[in-house]
Design a protein around this motif. Structure first.
Motif, short mmCIF file in Angstrom:
data_model
loop_
_atom_site.label_atom_id
_atom_site.label_comp_id
_atom_site.label_asym_id
_atom_site.label_seq_id
_atom_site.Cartn_x
_atom_site.Cartn_y
_atom_site.Cartn_z
N PHE A 122 -48.20 26.51 60.29
CA PHE A 122 -49.46 25.80 60.51
C PHE A 122 -49.22 24.46 61.19
O PHE A 122 -50.01 24.03 62.04
CB PHE A 122 -50.19 25.59 59.18
CG PHE A 122 -51.57 25.04 59.33
CD1 PHE A 122 -52.60 25.83 59.82
CD2 PHE A 122 -51.85 23.73 58.98
CE1 PHE A 122 -53.88 25.32 59.97
CE2 PHE A 122 -53.12 23.21 59.12
CZ PHE A 122 -54.15 24.01 59.61
N ARG A 123 -48.12 23.81 60.85
CA ARG A 123 -47.80 22.53 61.49
C ARG A 123 -47.54 22.72 62.98
O ARG A 123 -48.00 21.94 63.81
CB ARG A 123 -46.58 21.90 60.81
CG ARG A 123 -46.18 20.57 61.43
CD ARG A 123 -45.09 19.89 60.64
NE ARG A 123 -44.79 18.58 61.19
CZ ARG A 123 -43.99 17.70 60.60
NH1 ARG A 123 -43.42 17.99 59.45
NH2 ARG A 123 -43.78 16.52 61.16
N ALA A 124 -46.79 23.78 63.31
CA ALA A 124 -46.53 24.06 64.73
C ALA A 124 -47.82 24.37 65.46
O ALA A 124 -48.02 23.96 66.62
CB ALA A 124 -45.55 25.22 64.85
N MET A 125 -48.74 25.09 64.80
CA MET A 125 -50.01 25.42 65.43
C MET A 125 -50.85 24.17 65.66
O MET A 125 -51.45 23.98 66.73
CB MET A 125 -50.78 26.42 64.56
CG MET A 125 -52.06 26.93 65.19
SD MET A 125 -52.87 28.19 64.20
CE MET A 125 -53.41 27.22 62.79
N ILE A 126 -50.89 23.30 64.66
CA ILE A 126 -51.65 22.06 64.79
C ILE A 126 -51.07 21.17 65.89
O ILE A 126 -51.80 20.60 66.71
CB ILE A 126 -51.68 21.30 63.45
CG1 ILE A 126 -52.53 22.06 62.42
CG2 ILE A 126 -52.19 19.88 63.63
CD1 ILE A 126 -54.00 22.13 62.79
N GLU A 127 -49.75 21.06 65.93
CA GLU A 127 -49.12 20.23 66.94
C GLU A 127 -49.34 20.78 68.34
O GLU A 127 -49.47 20.03 69.31
CB GLU A 127 -47.63 20.09 66.64
CG GLU A 127 -47.35 19.22 65.42
CD GLU A 127 -45.87 19.16 65.07
OE1 GLU A 127 -45.09 19.95 65.67
OE2 GLU A 127 -45.49 18.35 64.21
N SER A 128 -49.41 22.11 68.47
CA SER A 128 -49.65 22.70 69.79
C SER A 128 -51.11 22.55 70.21
O SER A 128 -51.43 22.68 71.39
CB SER A 128 -49.27 24.19 69.77
OG SER A 128 -50.09 24.91 68.87
N ALA A 129 -51.98 22.27 69.25
CA ALA A 129 -53.40 22.04 69.57
C ALA A 129 -53.75 20.56 69.48
O ALA A 129 -54.90 20.20 69.28
CB ALA A 129 -54.29 22.84 68.62
N ASP A 130 -52.75 19.71 69.65
CA ASP A 130 -52.94 18.28 69.55
C ASP A 130 -53.43 17.72 70.89
O ASP A 130 -52.72 17.73 71.88
CB ASP A 130 -51.63 17.61 69.15
CG ASP A 130 -51.80 16.13 68.84
OD1 ASP A 130 -52.95 15.64 68.92
OD2 ASP A 130 -50.81 15.47 68.52
N LEU A 131 -54.68 17.27 70.91
CA LEU A 131 -55.25 16.67 72.12
C LEU A 131 -55.42 15.16 71.97
O LEU A 131 -56.19 14.55 72.72
CB LEU A 131 -56.61 17.32 72.44
CG LEU A 131 -56.60 18.83 72.73
CD1 LEU A 131 -58.00 19.31 73.09
CD2 LEU A 131 -55.63 19.16 73.85
N THR A 132 -54.70 14.57 71.03
CA THR A 132 -54.77 13.12 70.88
C THR A 132 -53.95 12.43 71.98
O THR A 132 -53.05 13.03 72.56
CB THR A 132 -54.24 12.69 69.50
OG1 THR A 132 -52.89 13.16 69.35
CG2 THR A 132 -55.09 13.29 68.38
N LYS A 133 -54.29 11.20 72.25
CA LYS A 133 -53.62 10.37 73.25
C LYS A 133 -53.48 11.09 74.61
O LYS A 133 -52.37 11.27 75.12
CB LYS A 133 -52.24 9.94 72.75
CG LYS A 133 -52.30 9.12 71.47
CD LYS A 133 -50.92 8.69 71.02
CE LYS A 133 -51.02 7.87 69.73
NZ LYS A 133 -49.68 7.45 69.23
N PRO A 134 -54.61 11.52 75.19
CA PRO A 134 -54.52 12.26 76.45
C PRO A 134 -53.96 11.44 77.61
O PRO A 134 -53.50 12.02 78.60
CB PRO A 134 -55.97 12.69 76.72
CG PRO A 134 -56.80 11.72 75.94
CD PRO A 134 -56.00 11.37 74.74
N HIS A 135 -53.99 10.11 77.49
CA HIS A 135 -53.43 9.30 78.58
C HIS A 135 -51.92 9.48 78.71
O HIS A 135 -51.34 9.20 79.76
CB HIS A 135 -53.78 7.82 78.37
CG HIS A 135 -53.25 7.24 77.10
ND1 HIS A 135 -53.86 7.42 75.89
CD2 HIS A 135 -52.15 6.48 76.86
CE1 HIS A 135 -53.18 6.80 74.95
NE2 HIS A 135 -52.12 6.22 75.51
#
Length: 814
Positions: free
Chosen positions: A275-288
């Motif tokens: 689940f952690r790997a899935m969340i990290e792969s869906a991380d759209l924070t800090k798009p800059h």
């Protein structure tokens, strides 16, 4: 605080004052809290122990008849026997009573104002609130509860459990783990523990907090169930008694949660890792941070902020043409084509790049493109991003966000209204870019005419643009004006190809012909330079795909601002409505300031979707998108753009075998009208041919001539859209797979010309693309019908639709 086995059930329901009224009954479950007793009311000749307490939801059972002893000093107090009873309170505060009902613990709070203790042969009611006094008792009599050592018991138990509430959860879990078998628990305490763990499993707070340790909401019930079995099996006596004392409450949840975390880390490491790997792969924070090369540049951002017809885009384009290398990002193909023609006409070599066409001019260092096609890998001296407020668009906003964050240009000129200025400031502070603001005012103020057309289209004049918000209404207005006046109308709406819209705009702008009125949809709001004297709103309500709503104020201002243009024969802009009912709303929209946008759109790149897909197996592409939307993380300044149309195409393509994930991603972004079955069929056919490694054919014949009715006009529109889709796909995939791009381009040009001819001669009743769709507005021989404004009469119309659906019309006499 003391708790007894045979205690009293307080049947709670909500009163008008948002408090709960409680009646005392008897039960075998522990009652845990109802808050402070504020009022006791005793009714004559019946037992009516009632008081006001905080809203609480709970349920309990009764097994034994319990005798209550009330003070004998007042003859209204009597001794009575309670019957077996069950009561449960749902989320809405409604009570379901019945002897055989199985209890369900919904919610119990810890801070108790009333307690019940077992006193040998009898159970007594005990009031434990220290602040409770006789001044708050109704009537003149106070109800007394008899139990001699209740306060002492409460203090002793609080002291006894104090050390447990402060114990390290790691230590508690270690004790559980080292224990082979827990203490024996009697049946009543076991039932309470079950309620406690049921409350824990249903706790939204615990489910949300579990996300922090990568226990997903879908897995949380499973983990909580296993934790319950494990805990009860190994629970020591003191911890069990403490939980029984706490009962199913928030305090019990907060005590159990850290132990639950230790249990999950020990028992479910693989699930947490997945689940952690899935969340990290869906991380759209800090798009800059997605654009490292743009971040190492010291970019200069110039925000040209102002309304329409203020010169902001003109000044940005001047800087674009002066640069050695520049790029212009347009919201529409039409506007990109217009800039392409204008810049080349002024002697600056410029190429054109849109999803459907690539026109490369030799020796050109300038590009006019649609914003979705902008490259973040090229270096530019100057970049212009037009209509920057589209960053907040719920479907396409991600393209503007990507351009602003990723363009590698020394100067980036943003053109738009003030709505996204605060967000741009915040983004620039995060990226370290230098922001300069240039504010503009209209060259000539936009004036709202107090005199409307009074519901009569015969009052239109030369240079008017009548704006309607549906294709049907556009053709109704065109027919009514041409029938009852000497004016000829040009037509512009979104389903028309850019070439046809340009042809209609040029026809309207030309003063040497008879076409002096424009009938248009909201597509006229941007992308065209038009000589409009006055914008007339046919109505100020529109269908948004779900229901009829008022047109947003920002859109009203954008459209009305098209009236009046510097350098044209109508420099002063006017706007009004067809109906007097709409005028107040128009004035309100023009007065209100631009709404401040707090969030702008984002959407993942294919690489991010591919990384996310690697964490899941046996998921369809549509399911992947849904799962991504559920698990993605975003910063406070961003939202995930809507992708319903992408999921609909993805669902249709599931039956096509042999497509890779990237192929499906590209096909789902093809420019197709998902409400047009013919266009969707052709997209499915293109994907099927591609999956078989066969050359994708057009398989569509050319029409013989211009349309003679609306069905033929709709067919022309669909054919052009299919050709446009073929051209778009030819630029996404290898040329040999879509070998007929040149033929498709020639066919699209011919059909655009036929559409222009058809619109010029159109004098027929409009039809719908979907058969069987209701047709509320009918053309009549002696005039036409139109809906009244829905701004003030929406509720009346809804009531009419529920009965006989009568038509509310205004008729223009011949």
């Amino acid at each position: 605080m003391a708790r007894g086995q045979a205690t009293t059930l307080f049947r709670i329901y909500r009163s008008k004052n948002n408090v709960s009224r409680v009646g005392a009954l008897s039960t075998n479950q522990c009652f845990h809290s109802v808050g402070r007793c504020d009022r006791w009311v005793l009714e004559k000749n019946q037992f009516g122990l009632t008081f006001d307490g905080r809203k609480r939801e709970f349920s309990a059972n009764l097994i034994d008849t319990v005798r209550f002893h009330l003070p004998s000093g007042n003859t209204r107090f009597i001794e009575f026997n309670a019957r077996p009873f069950c009561s449960s309170v749902g989320n809405e505060g409604l009570v379901n009573n019945g002897a055989a009902t199985k209890p369900k613990v919904e919610d119990v709070e810890q801070e108790s104002g009333v307690n019940f203790v077992q006193g040998g042969e009898e159970d007594k009611v005990e009031v434990l609130d220290d602040d409770f006094d006789g001044s708050v008792i109704s009537d003149s009599t106070m109800v007394e509860s008899v139990h001699k050592n209740s306060n002492a018991v409460d203090s002793n138990q609080s002291a006894r459990f104090l050390h447990l509430s402060t114990r390290d959860p790691v230590e508690v879990f270690g004790e559980l783990r080292s224990t082979e078998k827990g203490a024996k628990i009697n049946r009543s305490d076991f039932e309470v523990l079950r309620e406690v763990f049921r409350f824990f499993s249903n706790s939204g707070w615990a489910a949300n907090q579990a996300l922090a340790v990568y226990i997903g909401k879908s897995f949380f019930p499973t983990a909580a169930g296993k934790f319950c079995s494990y805990f009860i099996k190994k629970c020591p006596d003191d911890v069990a008694q403490y939980l029984v004392w706490l009962g199913p409450s928030d305090d019990a949840v907060k005590f159990l949660f850290p132990i639950f975390v230790e249990f999950c880390i020990e028992e479910f490491p693989d699930e947490i890792k997945r689940f952690r790997a899935m969340i990290e792969s869906a991380d759209l924070t800090k798009p800059h941070t997605w654009f490292p090369f743009a971040r190492v540049m010291k970019r200069k951002i110039i925000y040209h902020c102002g309304p329409t017809n203020s010169g902001k885009t003109y000044n940005a384009l001047q800087r674009f043409m002066e640069a050695k290398k520049g790029i212009y990002c347009s919201p529409l193909r039409l506007l990109a084509m217009e800039v392409f023609d204008k810049v080349n006409a002024l002697g600056v070599y410029c190429s054109l790049l849109t999803g459907q066409e690539k026109k490369l001019v030799p020796f050109s260092n300038h590009i006019a493109c649609t914003v979705e096609m902008v490259s973040t890998d090229e270096m530019y001296d100057v970049a212009v991003i037009d209509e920057i407020q589209m960053m907040s668009d719920p479907c396409r906003g991600y393209a503007w966000t990507r351009a602003l964050l990723g363009l590698m240009a020394d100067e980036i000129h943003l053109c738009g209204d003030p709505s996204v200025l605060d967000v741009v400031r915040k983004i620039c502070s995060e990226t370290g870019d230098e922001l300069h603001e240039q504010h503009y005012e209209r060259f000539k103020p936009l004036v709202v005419e107090a005199k409307t057309l009074l519901g009569d289209l015969r009052n239109v004049r030369c240079g008017d643009c009548v704006v309607a918000f549906s294709r049907r209404e556009i053709f109704e207005v065109k027919m009514a004006i041409e029938k009852h006046t000497n004016h000829r109308c040009c037509v512009i709406y979104g389903a028309l190809p850019p070439e046809t819209r340009r042809q209609q705009a040029n026809l309207f702008n030309d003063q040497d012909n008879e076409f002096d009125v424009l009938v248009a949809s909201d597509a006229v709001g941007m992308g065209l330079n038009l000589n409009i004297r006055r914008v007339v709103f046919y109505s100020l309500s529109k269908y948004n795909g779900d229901k009829i709503i008022p047109v947003p104020g920002s859109q009203v201002k954008q459209i009305a601002g098209r009236a009046g243009r510097r350098g044209s024969i109508y420099p002063d802009g006017l706007t009004t409505t067809l109906n007097l009912d709409d005028l107040d709303y128009l004035i309100e929209c023009m007065k209100q300031p631009f709404e401040v946008v707090k969030k702008v759109g984002l959407f993942p790149f294919f690489e991010q979707v591919e990384l996310f897909a690697g964490q899941l197996s046996n998921y369809t592409f549509c399911q992947l998108l849904e799962k991504f939307g559920e698990n993605c993380r975003l910063d406070g300044s961003y939202f995930l753009c809507r992708h319903d149309h992408i999921k609909k195409v993805a669902n249709m393509l599931e039956k096509v075998q042999g497509l890779s994930l990237e192929d499906r991603f590209n096909f789902c972004f093809a420019p197709v009208n998902i409400r047009d079955p013919k266009a969707m069929y052709h997209l499915l056919r293109f994907a099927s041919s591609y999956s078989k490694n066969a050359p994708v054919s057009i398989a569509m014949g050319m029409p013989k001539g211009s349309a003679k009715n609306d069905a033929e006009l709709l067919d022309l529109e669909t054919k052009h859209q299919v050709l446009s889709m073929y051209l778009w796909l030819s630029h996404q995939f290898k040329e040999e797979v879509f070998p007929y791009a040149k033929k498709a381009e020639a066919m699209a040009t011919d059909i655009a010309e036929l559409l222009g001819q058809s619109l010029t001669n159109a004098n027929w009743k409009p039809e719908s693309r979907q058969a069987g769709k209701p047709k509320p507005h009918q053309q009549r021989e002696d005039g036409y019908d139109r809906p009244r404004s829905l701004i003030k009469s929406y509720e009346n119309r809804k009531r009419q639709e529920k009965t006989s659906l009568p038509q509310r019309t205004e008729k223009i006499p011949a």
